[in-house]
Design a protein around this motif. Structure first.
Motif, PDB file in Angstrom:
ATOM      1  N   ASN A   5     -19.848  -1.164 -15.783  1.00 48.27           N
ATOM      2  CA  ASN A   5     -18.240  -1.480 -16.123  1.00 48.27           C
ATOM      3  C   ASN A   5     -17.559  -0.681 -17.046  1.00 48.27           C
ATOM      4  O   ASN A   5     -16.572  -0.127 -16.726  1.00 48.27           O
ATOM      5  CB  ASN A   5     -18.223  -2.984 -16.513  1.00 48.27           C
ATOM      6  CG  ASN A   5     -19.274  -3.372 -17.600  1.00 48.27           C
ATOM      7  OD1 ASN A   5     -20.227  -2.972 -17.738  1.00 48.27           O
ATOM      8  ND2 ASN A   5     -18.738  -4.490 -18.324  1.00 48.27           N
ATOM      9  N   PHE A  10     -10.178  -9.797 -12.162  1.00 51.21           N
ATOM     10  CA  PHE A  10      -9.954 -11.158 -11.588  1.00 51.21           C
ATOM     11  C   PHE A  10      -9.137 -12.361 -12.218  1.00 51.21           C
ATOM     12  O   PHE A  10      -8.792 -12.190 -13.307  1.00 51.21           O
ATOM     13  CB  PHE A  10     -11.681 -11.686 -11.724  1.00 51.21           C
ATOM     14  CG  PHE A  10     -12.580 -11.123 -10.944  1.00 51.21           C
ATOM     15  CD1 PHE A  10     -12.694 -12.159  -9.590  1.00 51.21           C
ATOM     16  CD2 PHE A  10     -13.296  -9.811 -10.992  1.00 51.21           C
ATOM     17  CE1 PHE A  10     -13.677 -11.629  -8.766  1.00 51.21           C
ATOM     18  CE2 PHE A  10     -14.190  -9.741 -10.040  1.00 51.21           C
ATOM     19  CZ  PHE A  10     -14.405 -10.230  -8.865  1.00 51.21           C
ATOM     20  N   SER A  48     -13.073  -8.291  -3.819  1.00 50.69           N
ATOM     21  CA  SER A  48     -14.449  -8.167  -4.701  1.00 50.69           C
ATOM     22  C   SER A  48     -15.541  -8.117  -4.087  1.00 50.69           C
ATOM     23  O   SER A  48     -15.665  -8.023  -2.725  1.00 50.69           O
ATOM     24  CB  SER A  48     -14.337  -9.601  -5.579  1.00 50.69           C
ATOM     25  OG  SER A  48     -14.874 -10.632  -4.705  1.00 50.69           O
ATOM     26  N   CYS A  90     -13.971  -7.728 -14.449  1.00 52.18           N
ATOM     27  CA  CYS A  90     -15.171  -7.663 -14.023  1.00 52.18           C
ATOM     28  C   CYS A  90     -16.388  -6.964 -14.887  1.00 52.18           C
ATOM     29  O   CYS A  90     -15.794  -5.967 -15.175  1.00 52.18           O
ATOM     30  CB  CYS A  90     -15.504  -7.518 -12.677  1.00 52.18           C
ATOM     31  SG  CYS A  90     -17.282  -7.690 -12.102  1.00 52.18           S
ATOM     32  N   GLY A  92     -19.118  -9.746  -8.367  1.00 51.60           N
ATOM     33  CA  GLY A  92     -18.304 -10.116  -9.265  1.00 51.60           C
ATOM     34  C   GLY A  92     -17.794 -11.309  -9.019  1.00 51.60           C
ATOM     35  O   GLY A  92     -17.321 -12.223  -9.833  1.00 51.60           O
ATOM     36  N   ARG A  93     -17.352 -11.769  -7.812  1.00 49.21           N
ATOM     37  CA  ARG A  93     -17.129 -13.318  -7.460  1.00 49.21           C
ATOM     38  C   ARG A  93     -17.800 -14.318  -7.830  1.00 49.21           C
ATOM     39  O   ARG A  93     -17.606 -15.250  -8.052  1.00 49.21           O
ATOM     40  CB  ARG A  93     -16.390 -12.952  -5.993  1.00 49.21           C
ATOM     41  CG  ARG A  93     -15.757 -14.521  -5.674  1.00 49.21           C
ATOM     42  CD  ARG A  93     -15.623 -14.528  -4.328  1.00 49.21           C
ATOM     43  NE  ARG A  93     -14.924 -13.570  -3.395  1.00 49.21           N
ATOM     44  CZ  ARG A  93     -13.607 -13.428  -3.125  1.00 49.21           C
ATOM     45  NH1 ARG A  93     -12.928 -14.411  -3.697  1.00 49.21           N
ATOM     46  NH2 ARG A  93     -13.108 -12.293  -2.364  1.00 49.21           N
TER      47      ARG A  93
END
Lengths: 166, 960
Positions: free
Chosen positions: B588, B265, B290, B256, B294-295
């Motif tokens: 990230n 992921f 998640s 992600c 992110g999802r």
């Protein structure tokens, strides 16, 4: 999702409801498995557990609204709307059925002019089914506002009703 | 719906080391004690039918499909809830079991629509699969009776059991008519996510999944993490993208690109189109969980706002001109060369991105150091976690967190300081909540009442609600209590730390002025709470500190970090599982960008540019002489720009015009430069001041690695072609070549190989190694070939731990009659950082503007009610937002987020910064708040400028 703008404030509810919820939760919330005693306490005080009280109950008990809603809706005993002045619970369990509960049920419904879960037009009586009051030796059984009555026949029901009304 | 490639073993893995052997269908199987019969069978390749079981959740035993027969036992126990025992003999397939299972399935199907061919789950529906497995051929009960399937009853009246589809959530639908009441969604919300937004309403045949109080999902407490959608075995909860596109045909593991948790992921793809993102159960940072970002919030990657062609212009008042890559790169190179010829070698620089890969970040700093010939490279960590690097290096010897996330499973006391994990690091927040529900104690140090302080099933033991800006004072009082009450782990300190530094520190924090009582008037925290919290942390078992930007973004940010490290060392809470000092990283790859030498004074691996040996190794590898003097930090670049000595800047994936403090100062600096090159996905705020725009690539368009907050390097994989034609590292390489510095990588893996060769902490790292292990936590070298989950185990990286003196010095940013309130800033769950990504997704349904949170007292005093427009004035500037009155705030403190550029949150923040690293003091700004009726002057100028810039972009889009 909790929106940024919603803050953490709870919706406004009637003061009477708020006072009861805070009193009952304040008294009982630290018991192990406190939610059922709390819900009983609120229903005893208000006659039902108002939907609008759920967010406050949840906050006070540190549960989610879903947690509280799940429990209230699981138990038929907890009402989510106000009942009539008196609540009549008619037993429909095996022993009572064997002793004429079906006939009694028909009679009561016809006499009051309501079906189960309904309240008479004058707001006096709410009729609820119940599955075993534990009074099997004196079937058929009925409970009015928490008071147990045994060997209830249509006639005895009428007599009770007449006495109540007068 | 589960991932299309993962095999679900039904119940969670047992962590026992005792092995048990049993016999299943005549096969001898050995598994750890505590494993369910279902999982034991699945591990041996024997699949037992199941519906309510998934390995993400504890066994539940409700679906009655997984029944088995066990020799010597009565009845038909459910294999999911039955643990294995030594010598057990299990039969999973017998005529009787087949009969029972078919009967159970018949009941399920009698209340389920038979629209399989047009159902979104078709092809990957567990109910459908199980009907096939048990050999269901007939449903004797018919479909006419009571059901949840049909809107109307036979007599034409409405079916009271039927509930219509809930499509309120932008990312998934809830279709109760397909529900089999397995409770997987409810349990996922409770056990995995910890939000408790779902329940089973009613009982028996009336059972129905309900969000909050039978609300629409959007109106419930649901945080849209998607755990329920993933857990659902049918199409009841389905991603809208799956409904639109149908089943994916392949799946690619990637990482992600949102926060520092770095979730793994599986991008489920149809060709180059993403059908859905499914968190990877094998992901070591997220274990199959998640968050909403992110999802679901990936639509930005294909948003029409993406700019996919290079553009140039002479002045920022000119329209953009679309040009070829050759022309754009040639233009940048000639401009940069011209600037260096005119204004000197040091007149240009670069900014690396914490959103790009390690390889890309490394390449930008290499371009600056080797290609530009100076050290003018910095990164956005400057404005977030630079004090972490400084403070932890000084005390422990390494600029990174000490643990892996899973360490929290052995934590007894969690101390959260200046972090809001449930919003900013939601997946780790959920893991933390799991541990807290299992009994760990919690101390929260935060000016605001963040969710963790009190949220369903979680309650902090202590909330130390300090005044913004007094972290050091508070940390010193905690240390005072630990030292003066004899709670120091003397044995640990004697064995592991420098004795002289410790003795000095002990004397320092013992001073009466650092007693909680003496400091109460400074921090605003009652002394007894401080004492209680200090005792709990020091004596409550494994104590772990998690901290965030509420610690670092202060004038004394570095001091706070050192004070935190002191606390951990003094109590022996470092060097093993369950303890440690854990910075929760913002972006990230902010850890990675720091690791890769993005700071002006450090080569990759945090080695100072003045270190001759290190510098020589780089000079040799890069074939050019390198400077031994540090270059400019971002704030110095602005100053130099305003002085006229800094003229050109290459910015990869960062939006300094929005994210850096004191916006008007930043934009003045940008306007005074001659060649600003922005490499980004969008025409961001900084790009409005740029002369060259180079279209960057999203994380879905390139190969590389990200390093998360626990030093974990994970693969980022290309699942679609770069929209602009090149991955970011390829663009940097083109630029280097045009500048006359040769770079000839043909694949990102070659860049990582070079990093590994030149940096001892990464010696053992390669794409192959990461592929093979799934992910690697650095240091990864000959000593630690498989990486290092917990650091400082036998000794500190620097040898002996060093206690640092942490004198509290009040910030110069003080409240006054003119500016009586303190403004502090932060993030919210649905939005990310400057919002460039999340604002271009449906996440705006939860947060479509930044608001000012204000305590009821302060609001009342000013006649402010919810939704009023309020002006916020600091000594730096003024902006206008709408107010939300909130008891989460303490009186005297207001709060806002900075996700929308027009909000101008950073117009108000000041130039104050950390004494050691220049990390801006975002968290403390003295302001006045008043009701107003119109936007601020800055906002009016901003709007006009934005409109003009958008028009200039519009003109470029038209063919010449």
């Amino acid at each position: 999702m909790k929106r940024a703008v919603a803050g953490s404030s709870l919706p406004d509810i009637p003061e009477s409801v708020r006072v009861v919820v805070l009193e009952v939760t304040g008294r009982l919330k630290d018991l192990p498995g406190a939610l059922l005693p709390v819900l009983h306490g609120i229903q005893d005080a208000l006659g039902y557990v108002p939907e609008v009280a759920v967010p406050l109950i949840a906050r006070e008990m540190n549960l989610s609204r879903a947690d509280v809603h799940g429990v209230i809706s699981f138990y038929h005993y907890f009402r989510q709307q106000p009942a009539g002045k008196h609540v009549i619970h008619l037993c429909r369990a095996e022993s009572c059925q064997a002793m004429g509960a079906v006939t009694l049920e028909k009679h009561v419904k016809q006499r009051l002019g309501v079906d189960f879960h309904e309240t008479t037009q004058d707001g006096r009586y709410t009729l609820e089914p119940v599955y075993c009051l534990g009074n099997c030796a004196c079937s058929p059984a009925m409970m009015v506002d928490g008071e147990l009555k045994g060997r209830v026949t249509p006639e005895r029901f009428d007599a009770w009703l007449a006495a109540e009304v007068s | 719906m589960l991932s299309i490639v993962e095999i679900d073993l039904g119940t969670p893995k047992s962590t026992s080391s005792t092995m048990v052997s049993l016999d299943i269908d005549g096969r001898r199987i050995e598994v750890p004690e505590g494993t369910s019969v279902m999982r034991a069978a699945a591990q041996a390749g024997i699949s037992i039918p199941k519906l309510c079981a998934t390995e993400m959740l504890d066994a539940f035993g409700s679906c009655r499909l997984c029944l088995v027969e066990i020799e010597g036992r009565k009845g038909y126990p459910a294999s999911c809830t039955t643990p294995v025992s030594e010598g057990m003999k299990v039969a999973t397939q017998t005529p009787k079991l087949a009969d029972i299972r078919r009967g159970v399935m018949e009941l399920y199907i009698s209340d389920h629509p038979l629209d399989c061919l047009t159902c979104p789950a078709n092809g990957h529906c567990e109910l459908q699969d199980m009907a096939g497995v048990v050999g269901l051929r007939d449903v004797r009960y018919g479909y006419e009776g009571a059901n949840h399937v049909k809107p109307k009853q036979l007599d034409g009246t409405a079916n009271p059991l039927f509930a219509a589809k809930d499509e309120s959530n932008p990312y998934f639908t809830f279709d109760p008519s397909k529900c089999i009441a397995c409770s997987r969604c409810v349990r996922a919300c409770d056990e995995v996510q910890g939000t408790f937004a779902l329940t089973i309403q009613g009982r028996g045949f009336e059972s129905k999944v309900s969000a909050s109080q039978n609300n629409r999902f959007l109106d419930s407490e649901c945080v849209s993490c998607g755990a329920c959608v993933q857990a659902c075995p049918t199409a009841t909860l389905s991603e809208k993208s799956l409904i639109d596109k149908g089943q994916a045909e392949h799946s690619v593991v990637t990482t992600c690109a949102y926060c520092g948790v770095g979730c793994s992921f599986r991008a489920e793809m149809k060709g180059q189109e993403i059908v859905r993102m499914v968190p990877n159960m094998d992901g070591h940072a997220n274990h199959g969980h998640s968050c909403v970002k992110g999802r679901f919030a990936i639509g930005y990657a294909t948003h029409p706002d993406r700019i996919t062609t290079p553009m140039i212009r002479a002045k920022i008042s000119d329209p953009w001109r679309v040009v070829s890559w050759e022309e754009a790169i040639g233009h940048v190179a000639s401009e940069f060369k011209r600037l260096q010829a005119t204004y000197g070698k040091h007149s240009i620089g670069g900014i690396t991105s914490s959103r790009c890969t390690n390889e890309e970040t490394y390449l930008v700093q290499k371009l600056v150091r080797a290609g530009f010939g100076n050290n003018n490279v910095d990164t956005c960590a400057r404005v977030c976690h630079s004090p972490t690097g400084y403070g932890l290096k000084a005390t422990l010897g390494e600029s990174a967190g000490t643990q892996d996330f899973d360490s929290i499973r052995s934590t007894d006391v969690v101390l959260v300081i200046g972090a809001n994990p449930t919003d900013a690091h939601p997946v780790f927040g959920s893991q933390m909540k799991q541990r807290l529900r299992a009994g760990a104690r919690l101390i929260v140090v935060d000016p605001r009442r963040i969710d963790l302080v009190r949220t369903p099933h979680i309650k902090a033991d202590y909330h130390l609600r300090l005044r913004p800006g007094t972290n050091v004072a508070l940390l010193d009082t905690l240390a005072h209590v630990i030292v003066t009450e004899g709670l120091v782990d003397e044995e640990f300190v004697a064995r592991r730390c420098e004795p002289e530094a410790f003795a000095k520190w002990r004397a320092f924090v013992s001073q009466e002025k650092y007693s909680p009582e003496a400091m109460e008037s400074v921090t605003g925290v009652p002394a007894d709470l401080v004492r209680g919290a200090a005792r709990l942390y020091a004596t409550g078992g494994n104590g772990a500190i998690y901290y965030g930007l509420g610690v670092t973004e202060h004038a004394q940010g570095s001091t706070s970090v050192m004070a935190i490290a002191n606390l951990a060392m003094a109590t022996g809470n470092i060097g093993r599982e369950g303890v440690g000092v854990n910075p929760l990283r913002g972006q990230n790859n902010v850890q990675g960008s720091c690791d890769m030498g993005s700071f002006p004074h450090e080569f990759p691996g945090y080695r100072h540019v003045s270190d001759t040996t290190v510098r020589h190794s780089f000079e040799q590898a890069w074939g050019v002489p390198l400077l031994s003097e540090p270059g400019l930090r971002i704030p110095n670049m602005f100053e130099a720009a305003l002085d006229g000595s800094f003229k050109g800047l290459y910015i990869e994936g960062e939006d300094i015009a929005q994210s850096d403090p004191d916006t008007q100062h930043v934009t003045a600096a940008l306007t005074s430069m001659e060649c600003i090159v922005v490499q980004d996905l969008f025409l961001n705020e900084t790009a409005k001041f740029a002369h060259v725009f180079l279209p960057g690539s999203s994380f879905l368009e390139k190969d590389g690695t990200f390093t998360n907050a626990e030093r974990r390097m994970s693969m980022v994989r290309k699942v679609m072609e770069p929209k602009g034609g090149y991955a970011d590292w390829e663009i940097t390489q083109l630029l280097a070549q045009a500048m006359g510095y040769p770079m000839n990588y043909t694949h990102a893996s070659q860049i990582l190989d070079e990093i590994a060769e030149l940096t001892p902490t990464f010696h053992g790292v390669s794409f192959d190694k990461i592929e093979q292990l799934g992910s690697v936590q650095w240091p990864c070298n000959d000593e630690h070939p498989e990486g290092t989950p917990v650091m400082h185990v036998d000794e500190f990286v620097r040898g002996k731990g060093r206690f640092m003196l942490t004198e509290y010095v009040a910030t110069t940013e003080k409240v006054s009659a003119e500016h009586p309130l303190i403004l502090t800033t932060g993030r919210i769950l649905s939005q990310y950082n400057v919002g460039a990504q999340t604002r271009r997704t449906a996440n705006v349904m939860w947060h479509d503007e930044d608001r000012l949170e204000i305590h009821p007292h302060d609001a009342e005093e000013r006649g402010i009610v919810d939704n009023d427009w309020v002006g916020i004035v600091s000594r730096a500037g003024e902006t206008v937002l709408r107010a939300v009155v909130s008891e989460r705030m303490q009186p005297g403190v207001v709060y806002t987020t900075f996700h929308f550029p027009g909000s101008g949150a950073n117009v108000i923040t000041t130039e104050n910064s950390d004494w050691a690293t220049n990390c801006p003091e975002y968290k403390v700004t003295a302001v006045q708040v008043t009701r107003v009726s119109q936007p601020s002057e800055w906002q009016k100028r901003y709007r006009a400028f934005t409109e003009a810039q958008e028009a200039l972009l519009e003109q470029s889009a038209k063919p010449a």
